[in-house]
Design a protein around this motif. Structure first.
Motif, PDB file in Angstrom:
ATOM      1  N   GLN A  68      67.645  40.315 -55.827  1.00  0.00           N
ATOM      2  CA  GLN A  68      67.352  40.950 -57.111  1.00  0.00           C
ATOM      3  C   GLN A  68      68.888  40.898 -57.726  1.00  0.00           C
ATOM      4  N   VAL A  69      69.988  41.060 -56.795  1.00  0.00           N
ATOM      5  CA  VAL A  69      71.307  41.331 -57.625  1.00  0.00           C
ATOM      6  C   VAL A  69      71.748  39.799 -58.128  1.00  0.00           C
ATOM      7  N   LEU A  70      71.217  38.969 -57.575  1.00  0.00           N
ATOM      8  CA  LEU A  70      71.704  37.638 -57.835  1.00  0.00           C
ATOM      9  C   LEU A  70      70.879  37.209 -59.482  1.00  0.00           C
ATOM     10  N   VAL A  71      69.591  37.609 -59.317  1.00  0.00           N
ATOM     11  CA  VAL A  71      68.661  37.383 -60.434  1.00  0.00           C
ATOM     12  C   VAL A  71      69.462  38.124 -61.725  1.00  0.00           C
ATOM     13  N   ARG A  72      69.769  39.367 -61.260  1.00  0.00           N
ATOM     14  CA  ARG A  72      70.103  40.178 -62.152  1.00  0.00           C
ATOM     15  C   ARG A  72      71.576  39.693 -63.030  1.00  0.00           C
ATOM     16  N   LYS A  73      72.410  39.271 -61.934  1.00  0.00           N
ATOM     17  CA  LYS A  73      73.578  38.748 -62.477  1.00  0.00           C
ATOM     18  C   LYS A  73      73.471  37.537 -63.541  1.00  0.00           C
ATOM     19  N   HIS A  74      72.562  36.601 -63.100  1.00  0.00           N
ATOM     20  CA  HIS A  74      72.210  35.513 -63.806  1.00  0.00           C
ATOM     21  C   HIS A  74      71.591  35.660 -65.207  1.00  0.00           C
ATOM     22  N   GLN A  75      70.774  36.793 -65.009  1.00  0.00           N
ATOM     23  CA  GLN A  75      70.222  37.137 -66.282  1.00  0.00           C
ATOM     24  C   GLN A  75      71.308  37.638 -67.329  1.00  0.00           C
ATOM     25  N   ARG A  76      72.198  38.454 -66.784  1.00  0.00           N
ATOM     26  CA  ARG A  76      73.102  38.836 -67.726  1.00  0.00           C
ATOM     27  C   ARG A  76      73.894  37.544 -68.150  1.00  0.00           C
ATOM     28  N   THR A  77      74.288  36.702 -67.157  1.00  0.00           N
ATOM     29  CA  THR A  77      75.083  35.607 -67.608  1.00  0.00           C
ATOM     30  C   THR A  77      74.531  34.972 -68.759  1.00  0.00           C
ATOM     31  N   ILE A  78      72.889  34.474 -68.563  1.00  0.00           N
ATOM     32  CA  ILE A  78      72.424  33.851 -69.386  1.00  0.00           C
ATOM     33  C   ILE A  78      72.335  34.634 -70.894  1.00  0.00           C
ATOM     34  N   ASP A  79      71.947  35.889 -70.841  1.00  0.00           N
ATOM     35  CA  ASP A  79      71.914  36.497 -71.969  1.00  0.00           C
ATOM     36  C   ASP A  79      73.371  36.638 -72.508  1.00  0.00           C
ATOM     37  N   ASN A  80      74.348  36.811 -71.697  1.00  0.00           N
ATOM     38  CA  ASN A  80      75.657  36.502 -72.541  1.00  0.00           C
ATOM     39  C   ASN A  80      75.759  35.344 -73.348  1.00  0.00           C
ATOM     40  N   PHE A  81      75.557  34.323 -72.378  1.00  0.00           N
ATOM     41  CA  PHE A  81      75.585  32.845 -72.925  1.00  0.00           C
ATOM     42  C   PHE A  81      75.063  32.748 -74.304  1.00  0.00           C
ATOM     43  N   LEU A  82      73.878  33.327 -74.240  1.00  0.00           N
ATOM     44  CA  LEU A  82      73.141  33.097 -75.436  1.00  0.00           C
ATOM     45  C   LEU A  82      73.611  34.005 -76.735  1.00  0.00           C
ATOM     46  N   ASN A  83      73.749  35.438 -76.370  1.00  0.00           N
ATOM     47  CA  ASN A  83      74.438  36.201 -77.387  1.00  0.00           C
ATOM     48  C   ASN A  83      75.930  35.532 -77.935  1.00  0.00           C
ATOM     49  N   GLU A  84      76.572  34.971 -76.766  1.00  0.00           N
ATOM     50  CA  GLU A  84      77.900  34.440 -77.425  1.00  0.00           C
ATOM     51  C   GLU A  84      77.796  33.550 -78.175  1.00  0.00           C
ATOM     52  N   LYS A  85      76.822  32.383 -78.026  1.00  0.00           N
ATOM     53  CA  LYS A  85      76.572  31.463 -78.921  1.00  0.00           C
ATOM     54  C   LYS A  85      76.123  31.808 -80.440  1.00  0.00           C
ATOM     55  N   MET A  86      75.352  32.844 -80.086  1.00  0.00           N
ATOM     56  CA  MET A  86      74.806  33.613 -81.435  1.00  0.00           C
ATOM     57  C   MET A  86      75.921  33.994 -82.134  1.00  0.00           C
ATOM     58  N   ASN A  87      76.615  34.783 -81.578  1.00  0.00           N
ATOM     59  CA  ASN A  87      77.790  35.581 -82.315  1.00  0.00           C
ATOM     60  C   ASN A  87      78.673  34.465 -82.856  1.00  0.00           C
ATOM     61  N   ASP A  88      79.188  33.412 -82.104  1.00  0.00           N
ATOM     62  CA  ASP A  88      79.858  32.453 -82.817  1.00  0.00           C
ATOM     63  C   ASP A  88      79.220  31.907 -84.059  1.00  0.00           C
ATOM     64  N   ILE A  89      78.046  31.444 -84.134  1.00  0.00           N
ATOM     65  CA  ILE A  89      77.306  31.140 -85.048  1.00  0.00           C
ATOM     66  C   ILE A  89      77.390  32.156 -86.344  1.00  0.00           C
ATOM     67  N   ARG A  90      77.090  33.199 -85.938  1.00  0.00           N
ATOM     68  CA  ARG A  90      77.055  34.532 -86.905  1.00  0.00           C
ATOM     69  C   ARG A  90      78.482  34.690 -87.619  1.00  0.00           C
ATOM     70  N   PHE A  91      79.475  34.474 -86.750  1.00  0.00           N
ATOM     71  CA  PHE A  91      80.795  34.839 -87.301  1.00  0.00           C
ATOM     72  C   PHE A  91      81.200  33.752 -88.433  1.00  0.00           C
ATOM     73  N   LEU A  92      80.687  32.443 -87.836  1.00  0.00           N
ATOM     74  CA  LEU A  92      80.962  31.237 -88.603  1.00  0.00           C
ATOM     75  C   LEU A  92      80.302  31.395 -89.833  1.00  0.00           C
ATOM     76  N   ALA A  93      79.129  31.939 -89.936  1.00  0.00           N
ATOM     77  CA  ALA A  93      78.117  32.139 -91.213  1.00  0.00           C
ATOM     78  C   ALA A  93      78.762  33.347 -92.055  1.00  0.00           C
ATOM     79  N   LYS A  94      79.228  34.364 -91.511  1.00  0.00           N
ATOM     80  CA  LYS A  94      79.557  35.424 -92.068  1.00  0.00           C
ATOM     81  C   LYS A  94      81.013  34.950 -92.552  1.00  0.00           C
ATOM     82  N   SER A  95      82.099  34.483 -91.760  1.00  0.00           N
ATOM     83  CA  SER A  95      83.265  34.187 -92.193  1.00  0.00           C
ATOM     84  C   SER A  95      83.465  33.312 -93.413  1.00  0.00           C
ATOM     85  N   SER A  96      82.626  32.136 -93.273  1.00  0.00           N
ATOM     86  CA  SER A  96      82.517  31.175 -94.381  1.00  0.00           C
ATOM     87  C   SER A  96      81.547  31.362 -95.391  1.00  0.00           C
TER      88      SER A  96
END
Lengths: 143, 561
Positions: free
Chosen positions: B55-83
């Motif tokens: 459970q710990v393992l999966v939870r950790k990966h769940q967070r990692t993957i969610d973070n990965f996706l959020n990060e990418k999303m935030n990058d793109i959002r930032f790009l869209a907003k800033s330019s």
């Protein structure tokens, strides 16, 4: 020697009767009794009795008991035990309680007569000594 | 006896069976209970541990993957907003932005594109030359126009390669436009496939239609139903990690750990064969079972061997008991015969005595004068003498019978043997004197007390002394009686210097009814009675004899008191 006064005690009547006859014939004066109790009664009646011929094995009061009683009441009277079976115990026991001797049934009549004579002699000797002693005592008192 | 045998055998066999059964049940019941309970507890505990770990393992990966996706999303959002749209529409700018992103994250971002509200890609930077591509019919585009931020499922798209899209919608007065980035499938896939435990543990991601979003290491198709159920039952907003066990189509138990990603759009599933995840448990289970089996076999073998041995011992004891009973019965018979004989002997003695006396009386009467001239007087006297003699013989017989069958007192008491010897010597003194025999005693004053029957010991010594006296009746001699104490035994020697015992007879002197005395003189029981008494006490009696030198009896009695 004067005739010996004998009390013959046995629960077997024919034995007592025949013995009485035979011993009387041999110049003994016999009083017969057929049990221990009767023997004591006869002794009380006949003070002249010197020797008791006593069967060991009798019902109610056996020879050893009768012997003890006789010796207690009349210590000077000598007792010859007649035993039906020669066991070391009954012989020792009888002698221990002061019997003069013991003989095994059936016994030789002459042996019995001579034993009775010995017993009577011993008794008379005892009595003699006692009389002597008393005489001495009396004479000493006088002196 | 022989008739009893089959039923006896049956009895012993059923006894053996019962014993075996009892031993096995009694040994196995607690063993099964204890090991079962302990193992069950252990298994629960171990499973919990493993589950918690997963459970710990999966939870950790769940967070990692969610973070990965959020990060990418935030990058793109930032790009869209800033330019603004104007800047992003210029391809060199877009390419420069892509380069910057790739510099920061590696090849995660594959390309960037700007799409207008008609679904036309008005600007594109990336390796595929997709400028002006038409997305108006694309599934992801339809969804992306409806929400501000959107991450698509993995799909093949126009380029024919698996990828997914992160899209950000911007509204301007001229209508909405969308900035989208393609995320490299390989980079994302790595995130998930790197979750590996044991031999069979792997992870993958499914979308709501149970389509694979990553490439699983193993074929998961057989379990598709399971996944669909999972997704249906799962609440999309549930952030929790679920763990459960289920049998797959092959009948093997699998452990599934599931966690929702991307606000419930995707499901991260970790799957491992139970046998693999709980390998340690199974191994210890195997060891436990092996120990149990070996122990069980040992118990069964022991039960068999022990029961057989015990039953055979019981059988032997039973046989001995039976023999003993027989002996007791025999002894009892002998004893009652002896008592009967004693009674008869005593009863006969009195009539015989009377008969002898009567005969004696007749003899007395024959002495009288009147019978003297009788012709047959001698004959009468001879007959009467004969009656007398035979009567005496009867007496002898009854006396012997009585002394043999006489009740002895076998009651044990503590006695001093020296005293017994002295008594018996005293008893024999008269007889010894007549036989011209001197009895000399040399008794050890330190002799310990022993436990024995007084009358029996008397019998033993009287017999020995009497035998010696009998042997020396004619010539006289000496009897030596010595007692000694040697550590564990009381030793008594009774020796004489009589004629001795012939070697041929020596071996038989303790046999009952063996006698060298003339008929009617000895019963042949004396020494055998002595032997019986001494043996019964656990002692020994032996004899040493030299003809014309003497005989020595040695008695050894264990000092048991």
């Amino acid at each position: 020697m004067a005739r010996i006064n004998v009390l013959l005690v046995d629960d077997e009547t024919p034995f007592v009767e025949t013995m009485t006859k035979r011993l009387t014939k041999r110049d003994l004066r016999i009083v017969a009794a057929y049990s221990g109790e009767e023997a004591l009664k006869e002794l009380a009646k006949h003070s002249e009795i010197e020797v008791v011929i006593l069967d060991v094995k009798m019902p109610v009061m056996d020879g050893i008991q009768a012997l003890k009683e006789i010796k207690k009441r009349y210590p000077l009277i000598e007792v010859i035990m007649l035993t039906g079976h020669a066991t070391v115990e009954s012989a020792i026991e009888g002698m221990k309680w002061g019997a003069f001797d013991y003989l095994m049934k059936p016994c030789d009549i002459d042996k019995l007569v001579s034993k009775a004579a010995e017993a009577a002699a011993k008794k008379r000797q005892h009595e003699e000594k006692i009389i002597q002693a008393r005489l001495k005592e009396i004479t000493a008192r006088r002196a | 006896m022989s008739q009893d045998k089959p039923s006896n055998n049956h009895y012993y066999r059923s006894l053996t069976r019962k014993l075996i059964l009892i031993v096995i049940v009694v040994s196995f019941a607690p063993m099964i209970l204890v090991s079962g309970v302990i193992f069950d507890q252990f298994r629960e505990f171990y499973k919990e541990k493993v589950y918690a770990h997963l459970q710990v393992l999966v939870r950790k990966h769940q967070r990692t993957i969610d973070n990965f996706l959020n990060e990418k999303m935030n990058d793109i959002r930032f790009l869209a907003k800033s330019s603004g749209l104007g800047e992003l529409q210029s391809e060199p700018f877009l390419r420069q932005r892509l380069d910057t992103l790739q510099l920061a994250y590696g090849a995660v971002f594959e390309d960037l594109g700007v799409i207008n509200d008609q679904g036309v890609q008005i600007a594109y930077a990336g390796p595929f030359g997709l400028a002006n591509a038409q997305y108006s019919e694309a599934d992801w585009f339809k969804k992306a126009t409806q929400t501000q931020y959107f991450i698509s499922d993995v799909f093949l798209g126009l380029r024919g390669l698996p990828h997914f899209i992160v899209a950000v919608r911007q509204n301007t007065e001229r209508g909405p436009w969308i900035l989208r980035a393609t995320i490299d499938f390989a980079a994302f896939n790595n995130l998930v496939t790197s979750i590996r435990i044991g031999k069979t543990g792997f992870a993958f991601i499914l979308n709501r239609r149970a389509e694979l979003q990553t490439q699983p290491l193993f074929d998961i198709l057989p379990s598709r139903e399971t996944y669909l159920n999972l997704i249906k039952n799962g609440k999309s907003l549930d952030k929790d990690v679920h763990i459960f066990e289920r049998k797959d189509e092959l009948g093997k138990k699998n452990i599934y750990v599931s966690a929702f990603l991307k606000n419930g759009d995707w499901l991260l599933i970790y799957q491992q064969k139970a046998s693999d995840a709980l390998a340690d448990l199974y191994r210890s289970q195997f060891i436990a079972i092996a120990i149990f089996l070996v122990g069980g076999i040992a118990i069964i073998v022991m039960a068999l061997v022990l029961s057989r041995r015990m039953v055979s011992k019981i059988a032997v004891a039973d046989r001995e008991k039976e023999m003993m009973n027989q002996q007791v019965i025999e002894t009892g018979k002998l004893a009652s015969v002896g008592e009967l004989a004693a009674g008869i002997a005593h009863e006969i003695n009195n009539p015989v005595a009377i008969m002898v006396e009567e005969a004696g009386w007749i003899q007395d009467l024959l002495e009288e004068e009147e019978f003297r001239p009788s012709q047959n007087l001698d004959e009468f006297q001879r007959a009467l003498k004969q009656i007398n003699t035979q009567g005496k013989r009867c007496k002898e017989i009854t006396h012997k019978l009585l002394s043999f069958a006489r009740k002895t007192d076998p009651k044990k008491q503590v006695i001093q043997l020296n005293e017994v010897i002295d008594d018996m010597v005293e008893l024999s003194f008269q007889r010894a004197k007549y036989s011209n025999v001197i009895i000399h005693t040399d008794l050890d004053s330190d002799l310990p007390l022993i436990e024995a029957s007084q009358t029996e010991m008397q019998q033993v010594f009287l017999n020995l002394i009497n035998n010696a006296l009998d042997a020396m009746e004619k010539k006289g001699g000496a009897i030596d009686i010595a007692s000694r104490w040697n550590a564990s035994h009381v030793e008594i020697d009774v020796s004489d210097n009589g004629p001795g015992i012939a070697a041929a007879n020596l071996a038989r002197i303790f046999d009952p009814f063996f006698t060298t005395k003339p008929v009617g003189k000895g019963t042949g029981l004396g020494l055998s009675i002595c032997y019986g008494i001494i043996k019964k006490m656990g002692g020994e009696i032996d004899v040493n004899s030299v003809v014309d030198v003497g005989t020595k009896f040695r008695i050894r009695i264990p000092a048991n008191y």
